[in-house]
Write a protein that holds these residues in place. Structure first.
Motif, PDB file in Angstrom:
ATOM      1  N   TYR A   2       0.834  -1.194   0.000  1.00  0.00           N
ATOM      2  CA  TYR A   2       0.000   0.000   0.000  1.00  0.00           C
ATOM      3  C   TYR A   2       0.868   1.244   0.000  1.00  0.00           C
ATOM      4  CZ  TYR A   2      -3.786  -3.177   1.115  1.00  0.00           C
ATOM      5  OH  TYR A   2      -4.696  -4.196   1.076  1.00  0.00           O
ATOM      6  N   TYR A   3       0.378   2.278  -0.681  1.00  0.00           N
ATOM      7  CA  TYR A   3       1.093   3.533  -0.809  1.00  0.00           C
ATOM      8  C   TYR A   3       0.253   4.649  -0.208  1.00  0.00           C
ATOM      9  CZ  TYR A   3       3.551   0.640  -4.148  1.00  0.00           C
ATOM     10  OH  TYR A   3       4.240  -0.382  -4.729  1.00  0.00           O
ATOM     11  N   ALA A  17      -4.573   6.504   0.798  1.00  0.00           N
ATOM     12  CA  ALA A  17      -3.845   5.253   0.633  1.00  0.00           C
ATOM     13  C   ALA A  17      -4.398   4.516  -0.581  1.00  0.00           C
ATOM     14  CB  ALA A  17      -3.987   4.382   1.884  1.00  0.00           C
ATOM     15  N   CYS A  18      -3.508   3.813  -1.256  1.00  0.00           N
ATOM     16  CA  CYS A  18      -3.943   3.040  -2.423  1.00  0.00           C
ATOM     17  C   CYS A  18      -3.139   1.750  -2.519  1.00  0.00           C
ATOM     18  CB  CYS A  18      -3.775   3.850  -3.708  1.00  0.00           C
ATOM     19  SG  CYS A  18      -2.064   4.047  -4.278  1.00  0.00           S
ATOM     20  N   ASP A  19      -3.699   0.826  -3.300  1.00  0.00           N
ATOM     21  CA  ASP A  19      -2.904  -0.318  -3.742  1.00  0.00           C
ATOM     22  C   ASP A  19      -2.368   0.135  -5.111  1.00  0.00           C
ATOM     23  OD1 ASP A  19      -5.033  -0.629  -5.574  1.00  0.00           O
ATOM     24  OD2 ASP A  19      -5.886  -2.338  -4.521  1.00  0.00           O
ATOM     25  N   VAL A  24      -7.848   2.951  -1.347  1.00  0.00           N
ATOM     26  CA  VAL A  24      -8.322   2.076  -0.270  1.00  0.00           C
ATOM     27  C   VAL A  24      -8.524   2.836   1.040  1.00  0.00           C
ATOM     28  CG1 VAL A  24      -7.335  -0.020  -1.271  1.00  0.00           C
ATOM     29  CG2 VAL A  24      -5.988   1.309   0.378  1.00  0.00           C
ATOM     30  N   ILE A  38      -5.924  -0.777   6.971  1.00  0.00           N
ATOM     31  CA  ILE A  38      -4.674  -1.199   6.331  1.00  0.00           C
ATOM     32  C   ILE A  38      -3.851  -1.982   7.349  1.00  0.00           C
ATOM     33  CG2 ILE A  38      -2.609  -0.452   5.077  1.00  0.00           C
ATOM     34  CD1 ILE A  38      -5.151   0.447   3.664  1.00  0.00           C
ATOM     35  N   MET A  42       2.201   1.587   5.233  1.00  0.00           N
ATOM     36  CA  MET A  42       2.044   2.230   3.933  1.00  0.00           C
ATOM     37  C   MET A  42       3.351   2.936   3.572  1.00  0.00           C
ATOM     38  SD  MET A  42      -1.760   3.871   4.397  1.00  0.00           S
ATOM     39  CE  MET A  42      -1.734   4.167   6.174  1.00  0.00           C
TER      40      MET A  42
END
Length: 179
Positions: A2-3, A17-19, A24, A38, A42
């Protein structure tokens, strides 16, 4: 993996946050349950296309436009019940509010049950991992009580006012966990 990145908004710093392809999470600073969906750390990364899309959506939203939720690749992390509640949140029109009880009736109908506890709905709404975009701020108590926003009551009021909701008929509770 995750970023994460941040976005400066009129209601404070927002962390996203995203994949690789989907948003997400989206939380205000110090929001209750910040990052709770999460399970792993991240990694800060600014140059993700989904972050660009999300920031443009937020810019339009805070400019008073009515960006469409369905234009966003959202993938909130949660169980089937929460997913159902979050899906209903996405149906609440811009500038309108709905009560926990009304959502409970919709969920009960979908689950083919005679009723559903508003408290269960409140738990799912409160754990919404993509606030603002999945508009949990549009949910109020049946008597006009502004309780239940993990991002804080003042943020909820600002978001509703931005959308043109007449908040004069709503009230801040004297007690509550989300004040």
């Amino acid at each position: 993996m995750y970023y994460a990145t941040t976005y400066k908004s009129p209601v404070g710093t927002i962390t996203m946050a995203c994949d690789e392809h989907n948003l997400v999470g989206l939380w205000n600073e110090e929001q209750k349950y910040f990052g709770g969906s999460i399970a792993q750390q991240m990694t800060q990364k600014e140059n993700m296309p989904i972050f660009d899309v999300a920031k443009k959506w937020l810019e339009a939203y805070f400019a008073g436009e009515k960006p469409v939720i369905s234009e966003l690749p959202l993938a909130p992390i949660g169980g089937e019940f929460r997913q159902m509640v979050w899906s209903i949140l996405c149906e609440i029109p811009y500038g309108e509010v709905i009560t926990y009880g009304e959502i409970a009736k919709k969920v009960a109908f979908k689950m083919k049950k005679s009723n559903m506890a508003s408290q269960a709905i409140g738990g799912a709404v409160g754990h919404n991992p993509i606030s603002i975009m999945i508009p949990c701020h549009r949910v109020v108590g049946s008597n006009g009580n502004l309780t239940g926003y993990a991002g804080g009551i003042q943020t909820k009021i600002k978001l509703l006012e931005l959308e043109g909701v007449d908040v004069s008929r709503l009230f801040v509770p004297k007690k509550g966990s989300a004040i």
